[in-house]
Design an enzyme around this catalytic site. Sequence first.
Site, mmCIF file in Angstrom:
data_model
loop_
_atom_site.group_PDB
_atom_site.id
_atom_site.type_symbol
_atom_site.label_atom_id
_atom_site.label_comp_id
_atom_site.label_asym_id
_atom_site.label_seq_id
_atom_site.Cartn_x
_atom_site.Cartn_y
_atom_site.Cartn_z
ATOM 1 N N SER A 111 0.803 -1.225 0.000
ATOM 2 C CA SER A 111 0.000 0.000 0.000
ATOM 3 C C SER A 111 0.836 1.275 0.000
ATOM 4 C CB SER A 111 -0.947 0.006 1.201
ATOM 5 O OG SER A 111 -2.080 -0.801 0.941
ATOM 6 N N LYS A 114 0.683 3.802 -2.830
ATOM 7 C CA LYS A 114 -0.258 4.921 -2.881
ATOM 8 C C LYS A 114 0.420 6.265 -2.611
ATOM 9 C CE LYS A 114 -4.297 2.122 -1.628
ATOM 10 N NZ LYS A 114 -3.744 0.788 -1.325
ATOM 11 N N SER A 175 -6.706 3.863 2.898
ATOM 12 C CA SER A 175 -5.901 3.122 1.928
ATOM 13 C C SER A 175 -6.787 2.558 0.813
ATOM 14 C CB SER A 175 -5.127 1.990 2.616
ATOM 15 O OG SER A 175 -4.046 1.565 1.820
#
Length: 304
Positions: A111, A114, A175
């Site tokens: 993640s 991102k 997220s």
Amino acid sequence: MRKILTKKQLIILISSVLFILIASFTSLVIVRQNNFNKIENSTELTEIEQNELNNIKQSKYKTRNEILSELPYNLKKTTLDISAESAILIDQNTGNILYEKNADEIIPPASMTKLFVMYVVDEEISANRFSYNQIIPLPEESLACNMPPDSSLMFLGEGQIVTLEELILGLSICSGNDATYALAYTISGSMEAFIERMNTTAQNLELINTHFVESSGYSELNQTTAREMATFARIYLQKHPDSLQRFHSVRSFTYPKEQNMAEGDVYQAQDWSNGFPRHITMGITQKNTNPLLGKLEGCDGIKT
């Protein structure tokens, strides 16, 4: 036989010494002032002279332009109980590396991918091509009902009215994989074009081991290293310092709210036992996915 000074002679001696010190200090101030005047009246360096100066500074201070660098002094080797296969700890202000473990090993960023999405979006906002309060049309690909199983979501639904800032909040706090798709299509028109933009960004920042195949971090084919991610994070915060408080330090986020409802939808509870509907009308409050916020003193964000 030693001569003993009278009180009057002692006063005269001390006064003389003080006078000499004051006169010396005054002279020094006058000389420095004249030097400052000369600096103010000095001519600018020519291009050739500036290049020569830059070369001298680069040769004498080789690490001055490096994003990350070793400490300027030696420390006893630190042994930390780090379960991760790869790790790095840096001082954000100086870029000095305080600890590292297999920092150049190729790993999937998950993640943390991102962060690159947020960086690209912030670059577009800084260039005045987009604004935080801009309403973003949601493409079919970004709907929560179309995300892969077990995805992190901000719960985007068909026809919702959502701003660019809300998408970034959903990305940084929840997220949300759905938010990454919405932002990718908004900025570049397609996921393929946005991935190309992310990879170009990594190349321009000289992150030679960082490469992406999609924008959410869901794919294990995305790759980076701990060192390059730390390098990128430092660049990101140097260029967009407001993002730390505006997005990464926010503890929770509720979406959708009543003002986000699609035309004709009513803000109310829903039954999701059979999966996510295309129209989402129930607000969900999620805590920041960074579990250290509020628990570790001094922790103020970025991404987990």
